[in-house]
Design a protein around this motif. Structure first.
Motif, PDB file in Angstrom:
ATOM      1  N   UNK A   1      -1.349  -3.471 -16.636  1.00  0.00           N
ATOM      2  CA  UNK A   1       0.017  -3.895 -16.287  1.00  0.00           C
ATOM      3  C   UNK A   1       0.002  -4.816 -15.078  1.00  0.00           C
ATOM      4  N   UNK A   2      -0.801  -4.476 -14.089  1.00  0.00           N
ATOM      5  CA  UNK A   2      -0.891  -5.301 -12.872  1.00  0.00           C
ATOM      6  C   UNK A   2      -1.533  -6.645 -13.197  1.00  0.00           C
ATOM      7  N   UNK A   3      -2.602  -6.607 -13.988  1.00  0.00           N
ATOM      8  CA  UNK A   3      -3.300  -7.848 -14.342  1.00  0.00           C
ATOM      9  C   UNK A   3      -2.360  -8.797 -15.092  1.00  0.00           C
TER      10      UNK A   3
ATOM     11  N   UNK B   1       7.016  -3.768  -8.311  1.00  0.00           N
ATOM     12  CA  UNK B   1       7.011  -2.740  -7.267  1.00  0.00           C
ATOM     13  C   UNK B   1       6.268  -1.525  -7.793  1.00  0.00           C
ATOM     14  N   UNK B   2       5.171  -1.166  -7.147  1.00  0.00           N
ATOM     15  CA  UNK B   2       4.437   0.040  -7.559  1.00  0.00           C
ATOM     16  C   UNK B   2       4.965   1.239  -6.779  1.00  0.00           C
TER      17      UNK B   2
ATOM     18  N   UNK C   1      -5.698  -2.430  -1.865  1.00  0.00           N
ATOM     19  CA  UNK C   1      -6.587  -3.591  -1.720  1.00  0.00           C
ATOM     20  C   UNK C   1      -5.944  -4.874  -2.230  1.00  0.00           C
ATOM     21  N   UNK C   2      -6.507  -5.995  -1.779  1.00  0.00           N
ATOM     22  CA  UNK C   2      -5.991  -7.316  -2.169  1.00  0.00           C
ATOM     23  C   UNK C   2      -6.120  -7.564  -3.667  1.00  0.00           C
ATOM     24  N   UNK C   3      -7.014  -6.852  -4.299  1.00  0.00           N
ATOM     25  CA  UNK C   3      -7.159  -7.019  -5.749  1.00  0.00           C
ATOM     26  C   UNK C   3      -5.915  -6.553  -6.498  1.00  0.00           C
ATOM     27  N   UNK C   4      -5.206  -5.629  -5.907  1.00  0.00           N
ATOM     28  CA  UNK C   4      -4.041  -5.050  -6.593  1.00  0.00           C
ATOM     29  C   UNK C   4      -2.726  -5.449  -5.921  1.00  0.00           C
ATOM     30  N   UNK C   5      -2.602  -5.199  -4.635  1.00  0.00           N
ATOM     31  CA  UNK C   5      -1.299  -5.402  -3.987  1.00  0.00           C
ATOM     32  C   UNK C   5      -1.300  -6.629  -3.077  1.00  0.00           C
ATOM     33  N   UNK C   6      -0.189  -7.346  -3.116  1.00  0.00           N
ATOM     34  CA  UNK C   6      -0.002  -8.443  -2.159  1.00  0.00           C
ATOM     35  C   UNK C   6       0.579  -7.895  -0.863  1.00  0.00           C
ATOM     36  N   UNK C   7       1.382  -6.852  -0.977  1.00  0.00           N
ATOM     37  CA  UNK C   7       1.990  -6.244   0.206  1.00  0.00           C
ATOM     38  C   UNK C   7       1.994  -4.730   0.064  1.00  0.00           C
ATOM     39  N   UNK C   8       1.688  -4.042   1.158  1.00  0.00           N
ATOM     40  CA  UNK C   8       1.863  -2.589   1.231  1.00  0.00           C
ATOM     41  C   UNK C   8       3.038  -2.342   2.159  1.00  0.00           C
ATOM     42  N   UNK C   9       4.103  -1.814   1.595  1.00  0.00           N
ATOM     43  CA  UNK C   9       5.378  -1.759   2.310  1.00  0.00           C
ATOM     44  C   UNK C   9       5.821  -0.316   2.516  1.00  0.00           C
ATOM     45  N   UNK C  10       6.181  -0.014   3.761  1.00  0.00           N
ATOM     46  CA  UNK C  10       6.659   1.336   4.089  1.00  0.00           C
ATOM     47  C   UNK C  10       8.153   1.304   4.390  1.00  0.00           C
ATOM     48  N   UNK C  11       8.878   2.189   3.764  1.00  0.00           N
ATOM     49  CA  UNK C  11      10.295   2.369   4.086  1.00  0.00           C
ATOM     50  C   UNK C  11      10.318   3.443   5.177  1.00  0.00           C
ATOM     51  N   UNK C  12       9.919   3.013   6.358  1.00  0.00           N
ATOM     52  CA  UNK C  12       9.642   3.956   7.437  1.00  0.00           C
ATOM     53  C   UNK C  12       8.269   4.572   7.209  1.00  0.00           C
ATOM     54  N   UNK C  13       7.682   5.124   8.270  1.00  0.00           N
ATOM     55  CA  UNK C  13       6.338   5.699   8.141  1.00  0.00           C
ATOM     56  C   UNK C  13       6.357   7.222   8.152  1.00  0.00           C
ATOM     57  N   UNK C  14       7.470   7.791   7.728  1.00  0.00           N
ATOM     58  CA  UNK C  14       7.572   9.237   7.577  1.00  0.00           C
ATOM     59  C   UNK C  14       7.488   9.588   6.091  1.00  0.00           C
ATOM     60  N   UNK C  15       6.941  10.754   5.764  1.00  0.00           N
ATOM     61  CA  UNK C  15       6.925  11.145   4.349  1.00  0.00           C
ATOM     62  C   UNK C  15       8.342  11.469   3.881  1.00  0.00           C
ATOM     63  N   UNK C  16       8.767  10.910   2.759  1.00  0.00           N
ATOM     64  CA  UNK C  16      10.056  11.339   2.203  1.00  0.00           C
ATOM     65  C   UNK C  16      10.029  11.284   0.682  1.00  0.00           C
TER      66      UNK C  16
ATOM     67  N   UNK D   1       1.645   8.092  11.359  1.00  0.00           N
ATOM     68  CA  UNK D   1       1.016   6.969  10.669  1.00  0.00           C
ATOM     69  C   UNK D   1       1.125   5.730  11.552  1.00  0.00           C
ATOM     70  N   UNK D   2       0.035   4.981  11.638  1.00  0.00           N
ATOM     71  CA  UNK D   2       0.089   3.664  12.269  1.00  0.00           C
ATOM     72  C   UNK D   2       0.229   2.655  11.128  1.00  0.00           C
ATOM     73  N   UNK D   3       1.368   1.993  11.033  1.00  0.00           N
ATOM     74  CA  UNK D   3       1.576   1.091   9.891  1.00  0.00           C
ATOM     75  C   UNK D   3       0.541  -0.026   9.840  1.00  0.00           C
ATOM     76  N   UNK D   4       0.095  -0.327   8.641  1.00  0.00           N
ATOM     77  CA  UNK D   4      -0.950  -1.333   8.448  1.00  0.00           C
ATOM     78  C   UNK D   4      -0.715  -2.139   7.180  1.00  0.00           C
ATOM     79  N   UNK D   5      -1.285  -3.350   7.162  1.00  0.00           N
ATOM     80  CA  UNK D   5      -1.181  -4.174   5.953  1.00  0.00           C
ATOM     81  C   UNK D   5      -2.046  -3.616   4.826  1.00  0.00           C
ATOM     82  N   UNK D   6      -3.188  -3.046   5.191  1.00  0.00           N
ATOM     83  CA  UNK D   6      -4.128  -2.517   4.186  1.00  0.00           C
ATOM     84  C   UNK D   6      -4.628  -1.140   4.622  1.00  0.00           C
ATOM     85  N   UNK D   7      -4.816  -0.259   3.686  1.00  0.00           N
ATOM     86  CA  UNK D   7      -5.432   1.036   3.973  1.00  0.00           C
ATOM     87  C   UNK D   7      -4.505   2.008   4.685  1.00  0.00           C
TER      88      UNK D   7
END
Lengths: 188, 188
Positions: free
Chosen positions: A71-73, A110-111, A123-138, B168-174
């Motif tokens: 799907x990503x490919x 959006x994954x 990793x760059x192979x899969x995601x262009x951006x890793x996005x957090x809606x805040x850094x708390x678990x929810x 969590x320390x927010x990061x672009x990767x990992x």
């Protein structure tokens, strides 16, 4: 607006039925074109979502069983970017990640994972951006909602749905629903 | 910022366990002071939420079993307003309802129901505002997330949590996680 597709990874039938249904309905209500339930099939959820789409209108596809890598490919091969929602990523508050995504002017997959996702998602192979809606678990449902809301700057919440058999007239008090007899009769 | 409390109505143990847990964690991550699970007890969810709060910091109360009428009456008696989230209400997009709520400068109780809520929720006796996060059916978890996000204009997503043992320390990767040894040792 860019075209948006949601990829739901890690769905477990039974345990996740309601949550994944909520994720799918959130995707629809916030402007996504469809959802891919990767790696697994769940006909019950597909039926619920498709039935709701027939009643409430608009187009929304529900695909299932596609391996996530495929799907990503496929998505990337059409020029779309991939955004992985994760509490570990760049916080939308206090970074420019949303502006960067909007600025790309590209379609967005959006994954939305669950607790333990494959390391490759980061990793760059899969995601262009890793996005957090805040850094708390929810909640992946909450994260998806806020991400899509921000991406469209709220505009998708007011759009109309073509061919709706039923729609709500917003009110300060009580419930007001209009049924479209023409579309209702199309379907019996 | 006003003080915000979420009232979760209509929770059904087992069936709603994960969804109500997500609602509670969303409330916490988006700046609410606590959640009231009305009319019913669910110790499993309370344990999950309280454990997460001890690890990730901040204050967040989990109250359960209080009859919803009593909870609303108590809240109103302290001068707070009540916002009922419902697909039938005023759409945050295309109305001034959010500005009106912010403009009231009052503390806010947010009622999050499930599919069929008592008709009284819509009346002036209970709710000051009936608010729709769009007028399409989707998810109480998504609705709560967007409502709280809008109310704080996103600011709560960047706040820090006092006494966190892990963050969590927010990061672009990992993934990058910091453990606070001092607070960790307090708890063994």
């Amino acid at each position: 607006m860019p075209r948006i597709v949601v990829l739901r990874w890690g769905h477990r039938p039974q345990r996740d039925t309601r949550l994944t249904t909520h994720v799918a309905l959130t995707a629809r209500a916030l402007g996504a074109s469809g959802i891919i339930l990767s790696d697994i099939e769940d006909r019950k959820i597909r039926e619920t979502v498709n039935k709701l789409t027939r009643q409430w209108g608009g187009r929304f596809f529900f695909e299932m069983g596609t391996p996530w890598k495929e799907a990503v490919r496929n998505w990337r091969s059409t020029g779309g970017i991939v955004v992985h929602l994760t509490a570990y990523g760049e916080n939308i508050e206090g970074s420019n990640v949303l502006e960067d995504i909007r600025g790309s002017m590209r379609d967005v997959m959006v994954i939305v994972g669950s607790q333990k996702v494959p390391r490759e998602f980061f990793s760059e192979d899969i995601s262009d951006f890793n996005v957090a809606i805040g850094n708390q678990p929810h909640s992946e449902c909450a994260s998806l909602a806020i991400f899509l809301y921000c991406l469209s700057e709220g505009k998708t919440l007011a759009r109309s749905y073509q061919g709706a058999k039923i729609r709500i007239i917003p009110q300060k008090r009580g419930k007001k629903v209009v049924e479209n007899k023409r579309f209702l009769s199309d379907d019996g």
